[in-house]
Design a protein around this motif. Structure first.
Motif, PDB file in Angstrom:
ATOM      1  N   SER A   2       0.724  -1.040   0.177  1.00  0.00           N
ATOM      2  CA  SER A   2       0.050   0.136   0.095  1.00  0.00           C
ATOM      3  C   SER A   2       0.984   1.301  -0.075  1.00  0.00           C
ATOM      4  O   SER A   2       0.720   2.123  -0.635  1.00  0.00           O
ATOM      5  N   ALA A   3       1.833   1.411   0.901  1.00  0.00           N
ATOM      6  CA  ALA A   3       2.937   2.430   0.911  1.00  0.00           C
ATOM      7  C   ALA A   3       3.704   2.654  -0.366  1.00  0.00           C
ATOM      8  O   ALA A   3       3.566   3.756  -0.971  1.00  0.00           O
ATOM      9  N   LEU A   4       4.030   1.422  -1.116  1.00  0.00           N
ATOM     10  CA  LEU A   4       4.434   1.584  -2.525  1.00  0.00           C
ATOM     11  C   LEU A   4       3.429   1.973  -3.510  1.00  0.00           C
ATOM     12  O   LEU A   4       3.872   3.060  -4.447  1.00  0.00           O
ATOM     13  N   LEU A   5       2.378   1.728  -3.559  1.00  0.00           N
ATOM     14  CA  LEU A   5       1.455   2.173  -4.349  1.00  0.00           C
ATOM     15  C   LEU A   5       0.900   3.577  -4.211  1.00  0.00           C
ATOM     16  O   LEU A   5       0.798   4.152  -5.261  1.00  0.00           O
ATOM     17  N   ALA A   6       1.108   4.129  -2.891  1.00  0.00           N
ATOM     18  CA  ALA A   6       0.681   5.579  -2.568  1.00  0.00           C
ATOM     19  C   ALA A   6       1.761   6.345  -3.337  1.00  0.00           C
ATOM     20  O   ALA A   6       1.500   7.302  -3.770  1.00  0.00           O
ATOM     21  N   VAL A   7       3.062   5.968  -2.803  1.00  0.00           N
ATOM     22  CA  VAL A   7       4.289   6.670  -3.301  1.00  0.00           C
ATOM     23  C   VAL A   7       4.153   6.777  -5.045  1.00  0.00           C
ATOM     24  O   VAL A   7       4.219   7.952  -5.450  1.00  0.00           O
ATOM     25  N   PHE A   8       3.835   5.599  -5.604  1.00  0.00           N
ATOM     26  CA  PHE A   8       4.077   5.495  -7.182  1.00  0.00           C
ATOM     27  C   PHE A   8       2.719   6.422  -7.701  1.00  0.00           C
ATOM     28  O   PHE A   8       2.999   7.342  -8.285  1.00  0.00           O
ATOM     29  N   LEU A   9       1.609   6.482  -6.985  1.00  0.00           N
ATOM     30  CA  LEU A   9       0.540   7.407  -7.513  1.00  0.00           C
ATOM     31  C   LEU A   9       0.814   8.712  -7.235  1.00  0.00           C
ATOM     32  O   LEU A   9       0.359   9.765  -8.211  1.00  0.00           O
ATOM     33  N   THR A  10       1.300   9.202  -6.344  1.00  0.00           N
ATOM     34  CA  THR A  10       1.558  10.622  -5.898  1.00  0.00           C
ATOM     35  C   THR A  10       2.667  11.114  -6.646  1.00  0.00           C
ATOM     36  O   THR A  10       2.361  12.220  -7.456  1.00  0.00           O
ATOM     37  N   GLY A  11       3.752  10.166  -7.229  1.00  0.00           N
ATOM     38  CA  GLY A  11       4.505  10.724  -8.225  1.00  0.00           C
ATOM     39  C   GLY A  11       3.930  10.821  -9.746  1.00  0.00           C
ATOM     40  O   GLY A  11       4.330  11.776 -10.331  1.00  0.00           O
ATOM     41  N   LEU A  12       3.051   9.906  -9.875  1.00  0.00           N
ATOM     42  CA  LEU A  12       2.440  10.143 -11.064  1.00  0.00           C
ATOM     43  C   LEU A  12       1.452  11.379 -11.134  1.00  0.00           C
ATOM     44  O   LEU A  12       1.510  12.026 -12.286  1.00  0.00           O
TER      45      LEU A  12
END
Length: 42
Positions: free
Chosen positions: A5-15
């Motif tokens: 979940s943390a990795l997904l949140a970081v990825f989406l924020t960067g996107l």
């Protein structure tokens, strides 16, 4: 929060941040997201 979940949140924020080059663009993106959530709630 799980690691995935943390990795997904970081990825989406960067996107999202890479999609808007200015503060004004970020504001418009946030407004569009808010409008979509509002329409979904009706």
């Amino acid at each position: 929060m799980s690691k995935t979940s943390a990795l997904l949140a970081v990825f989406l924020t960067g996107l999202v941040l890479s999609g808007c080059n200015t503060v004004q663009g970020m504001g418009q993106d946030i407004q569009k997201a808010g409008n979509a959530i509002e329409r979904a709630a009706k």
